[in-house]
Design a protein around this motif. Sequence first.
Motif, PDB file in Angstrom:
ATOM      1  N   PRO A 189       0.809  -1.223   0.000  1.00  0.00           N
ATOM      2  CA  PRO A 189       0.000   0.000   0.000  1.00  0.00           C
ATOM      3  C   PRO A 189       0.843   1.274   0.000  1.00  0.00           C
ATOM      4  O   PRO A 189       0.466   2.271  -0.615  1.00  0.00           O
ATOM      5  N   LEU A 190       2.002   1.231   0.669  1.00  0.00           N
ATOM      6  CA  LEU A 190       2.850   2.432   0.713  1.00  0.00           C
ATOM      7  C   LEU A 190       3.399   2.773  -0.669  1.00  0.00           C
ATOM      8  O   LEU A 190       3.472   3.942  -1.042  1.00  0.00           O
ATOM      9  N   PHE A 191       3.769   1.744  -1.428  1.00  0.00           N
ATOM     10  CA  PHE A 191       4.256   2.001  -2.789  1.00  0.00           C
ATOM     11  C   PHE A 191       3.125   2.353  -3.748  1.00  0.00           C
ATOM     12  O   PHE A 191       3.368   2.858  -4.834  1.00  0.00           O
ATOM     13  N   GLN A 192       1.881   2.124  -3.339  1.00  0.00           N
ATOM     14  CA  GLN A 192       0.726   2.551  -4.134  1.00  0.00           C
ATOM     15  C   GLN A 192       0.300   3.971  -3.755  1.00  0.00           C
ATOM     16  O   GLN A 192      -0.645   4.501  -4.326  1.00  0.00           O
ATOM     17  N   GLY A 193       0.970   4.557  -2.758  1.00  0.00           N
ATOM     18  CA  GLY A 193       0.682   5.933  -2.381  1.00  0.00           C
ATOM     19  C   GLY A 193      -0.409   6.097  -1.342  1.00  0.00           C
ATOM     20  O   GLY A 193      -0.930   7.193  -1.150  1.00  0.00           O
ATOM     21  N   VAL A 194      -0.784   5.037  -0.664  1.00  0.00           N
ATOM     22  CA  VAL A 194      -1.837   5.105   0.339  1.00  0.00           C
ATOM     23  C   VAL A 194      -1.205   5.281   1.709  1.00  0.00           C
ATOM     24  O   VAL A 194      -0.332   4.507   2.099  1.00  0.00           O
ATOM     25  N   SER A 195      -1.638   6.288   2.429  1.00  0.00           N
ATOM     26  CA  SER A 195      -1.104   6.503   3.774  1.00  0.00           C
ATOM     27  C   SER A 195      -1.894   5.680   4.783  1.00  0.00           C
ATOM     28  O   SER A 195      -3.076   5.389   4.589  1.00  0.00           O
ATOM     29  N   VAL A 196      -1.242   5.296   5.855  1.00  0.00           N
ATOM     30  CA  VAL A 196      -1.904   4.520   6.907  1.00  0.00           C
ATOM     31  C   VAL A 196      -2.980   5.361   7.573  1.00  0.00           C
ATOM     32  O   VAL A 196      -4.045   4.863   7.923  1.00  0.00           O
ATOM     33  N   GLU A 197      -2.726   6.631   7.727  1.00  0.00           N
ATOM     34  CA  GLU A 197      -3.692   7.519   8.372  1.00  0.00           C
ATOM     35  C   GLU A 197      -5.006   7.566   7.606  1.00  0.00           C
ATOM     36  O   GLU A 197      -6.073   7.686   8.191  1.00  0.00           O
ATOM     37  N   SER A 198      -4.932   7.451   6.287  1.00  0.00           N
ATOM     38  CA  SER A 198      -6.160   7.510   5.496  1.00  0.00           C
ATOM     39  C   SER A 198      -7.014   6.256   5.672  1.00  0.00           C
ATOM     40  O   SER A 198      -8.209   6.279   5.401  1.00  0.00           O
ATOM     41  N   LYS A 199      -6.415   5.179   6.138  1.00  0.00           N
ATOM     42  CA  LYS A 199      -7.152   3.932   6.367  1.00  0.00           C
ATOM     43  C   LYS A 199      -7.562   3.760   7.825  1.00  0.00           C
ATOM     44  O   LYS A 199      -8.154   2.763   8.189  1.00  0.00           O
ATOM     45  N   SER A 200      -7.221   4.729   8.662  1.00  0.00           N
ATOM     46  CA  SER A 200      -7.536   4.638  10.088  1.00  0.00           C
ATOM     47  C   SER A 200      -9.030   4.766  10.336  1.00  0.00           C
ATOM     48  O   SER A 200      -9.723   5.509   9.671  1.00  0.00           O
ATOM     49  N   GLN A 201      -9.483   4.010  11.317  1.00  0.00           N
ATOM     50  CA  GLN A 201     -10.855   4.111  11.793  1.00  0.00           C
ATOM     51  C   GLN A 201     -10.776   4.460  13.271  1.00  0.00           C
ATOM     52  O   GLN A 201      -9.707   4.438  13.866  1.00  0.00           O
ATOM     53  N   SER A 202     -11.883   4.770  13.870  1.00  0.00           N
ATOM     54  CA  SER A 202     -11.854   5.234  15.253  1.00  0.00           C
ATOM     55  C   SER A 202     -11.234   4.216  16.201  1.00  0.00           C
ATOM     56  O   SER A 202     -10.460   4.570  17.080  1.00  0.00           O
ATOM     57  N   PHE A 203     -11.532   2.942  16.037  1.00  0.00           N
ATOM     58  CA  PHE A 203     -11.002   1.922  16.946  1.00  0.00           C
ATOM     59  C   PHE A 203      -9.641   1.414  16.484  1.00  0.00           C
ATOM     60  O   PHE A 203      -8.738   1.232  17.273  1.00  0.00           O
ATOM     61  N   MET A 204      -9.499   1.157  15.204  1.00  0.00           N
ATOM     62  CA  MET A 204      -8.255   0.631  14.638  1.00  0.00           C
ATOM     63  C   MET A 204      -7.483   1.758  13.959  1.00  0.00           C
ATOM     64  O   MET A 204      -7.316   1.775  12.747  1.00  0.00           O
ATOM     65  N   SER A 205      -7.001   2.693  14.741  1.00  0.00           N
ATOM     66  CA  SER A 205      -6.328   3.856  14.181  1.00  0.00           C
ATOM     67  C   SER A 205      -4.823   3.624  14.081  1.00  0.00           C
ATOM     68  O   SER A 205      -4.269   2.722  14.694  1.00  0.00           O
ATOM     69  N   SER A 206      -4.163   4.470  13.309  1.00  0.00           N
ATOM     70  CA  SER A 206      -2.714   4.380  13.194  1.00  0.00           C
ATOM     71  C   SER A 206      -2.043   4.731  14.521  1.00  0.00           C
ATOM     72  O   SER A 206      -0.992   4.204  14.840  1.00  0.00           O
ATOM     73  N   ASP A 207      -2.673   5.600  15.314  1.00  0.00           N
ATOM     74  CA  ASP A 207      -2.136   5.910  16.645  1.00  0.00           C
ATOM     75  C   ASP A 207      -2.216   4.699  17.563  1.00  0.00           C
ATOM     76  O   ASP A 207      -1.297   4.432  18.335  1.00  0.00           O
ATOM     77  N   ALA A 208      -3.309   3.948  17.487  1.00  0.00           N
ATOM     78  CA  ALA A 208      -3.452   2.733  18.305  1.00  0.00           C
ATOM     79  C   ALA A 208      -2.384   1.715  17.916  1.00  0.00           C
ATOM     80  O   ALA A 208      -1.775   1.084  18.779  1.00  0.00           O
ATOM     81  N   GLU A 209      -2.138   1.567  16.617  1.00  0.00           N
ATOM     82  CA  GLU A 209      -1.105   0.638  16.158  1.00  0.00           C
ATOM     83  C   GLU A 209       0.270   1.084  16.655  1.00  0.00           C
ATOM     84  O   GLU A 209       1.080   0.261  17.078  1.00  0.00           O
ATOM     85  N   LEU A 210       0.509   2.375  16.617  1.00  0.00           N
ATOM     86  CA  LEU A 210       1.784   2.919  17.088  1.00  0.00           C
ATOM     87  C   LEU A 210       2.019   2.558  18.549  1.00  0.00           C
ATOM     88  O   LEU A 210       3.069   2.018  18.915  1.00  0.00           O
ATOM     89  N   TRP A 211       1.040   2.825  19.396  1.00  0.00           N
ATOM     90  CA  TRP A 211       1.187   2.559  20.832  1.00  0.00           C
ATOM     91  C   TRP A 211       1.200   1.074  21.140  1.00  0.00           C
ATOM     92  O   TRP A 211       1.969   0.615  21.993  1.00  0.00           O
ATOM     93  N   ASN A 212       0.382   0.279  20.448  1.00  0.00           N
ATOM     94  CA  ASN A 212       0.403  -1.168  20.657  1.00  0.00           C
ATOM     95  C   ASN A 212       1.770  -1.745  20.288  1.00  0.00           C
ATOM     96  O   ASN A 212       2.288  -2.622  20.977  1.00  0.00           O
ATOM     97  N   GLY A 213       2.346  -1.264  19.206  1.00  0.00           N
ATOM     98  CA  GLY A 213       3.673  -1.719  18.798  1.00  0.00           C
ATOM     99  C   GLY A 213       4.743  -1.345  19.795  1.00  0.00           C
ATOM    100  O   GLY A 213       5.626  -2.146  20.111  1.00  0.00           O
ATOM    101  N   ARG A 214       4.681  -0.147  20.313  1.00  0.00           N
ATOM    102  CA  ARG A 214       5.667   0.284  21.312  1.00  0.00           C
ATOM    103  C   ARG A 214       5.544  -0.525  22.599  1.00  0.00           C
ATOM    104  O   ARG A 214       6.540  -0.924  23.197  1.00  0.00           O
ATOM    105  N   PHE A 215       4.297  -0.785  23.033  1.00  0.00           N
ATOM    106  CA  PHE A 215       4.101  -1.606  24.234  1.00  0.00           C
ATOM    107  C   PHE A 215       4.558  -3.048  23.996  1.00  0.00           C
ATOM    108  O   PHE A 215       5.100  -3.686  24.893  1.00  0.00           O
ATOM    109  N   ALA A 216       4.345  -3.561  22.790  1.00  0.00           N
ATOM    110  CA  ALA A 216       4.809  -4.912  22.472  1.00  0.00           C
ATOM    111  C   ALA A 216       6.330  -4.980  22.493  1.00  0.00           C
ATOM    112  O   ALA A 216       6.908  -5.972  22.945  1.00  0.00           O
ATOM    113  N   MET A 217       7.002  -3.926  22.020  1.00  0.00           N
ATOM    114  CA  MET A 217       8.468  -3.876  22.079  1.00  0.00           C
ATOM    115  C   MET A 217       8.941  -3.946  23.524  1.00  0.00           C
ATOM    116  O   MET A 217       9.851  -4.715  23.856  1.00  0.00           O
ATOM    117  N   LEU A 218       8.322  -3.136  24.371  1.00  0.00           N
ATOM    118  CA  LEU A 218       8.683  -3.156  25.793  1.00  0.00           C
ATOM    119  C   LEU A 218       8.369  -4.520  26.416  1.00  0.00           C
ATOM    120  O   LEU A 218       9.154  -5.040  27.219  1.00  0.00           O
TER     121      LEU A 218
END
Length: 124
Positions: free
Chosen positions: A78-107
């Motif tokens: 999708p990134l090479f097709q020019g689609v941003s993650v933010e444009s696919k975000s929904q209220s529950f499954m947002s790019s911010d939620a993915e960001l924080w879930n990923g950071r917590f998973a790293m920790l």
Amino acid sequence: MLNYDHEQKQVSTKFSDVLAFSGPAPERINRRLVMIGFVTAIAVEIAKGQDVFAQIADEGIPWFLFSSIVLSVASLIPLFQGVSVESKSQSFMSSDAELWNGRFAMLGLVALALTEYLKGGALV
């Protein structure tokens, strides 16, 4: 209140922009890999009683490489097709939620490995 823009926002599709250190791909792919890795590590530990280090020694590297390739390709298309993650975000499954879930998973993965190392075996 959060405002989510559901329009497809065009982003640069240049290889050097997508894969740049501060580009959209590297952290996103790493976050997704570690989320899958953390859940898998806990699941295998519960099922087999193996700690993270035993899992890596027991066929962990080929599974990691396979997962890395599949997830990287799926994240890059999708990134090479020019689609941003933010444009696919929904209220529950947002790019911010993915960001924080990923950071917590790293920790969580680091804490799991450190705890098992200090304990000398599996956590469960």
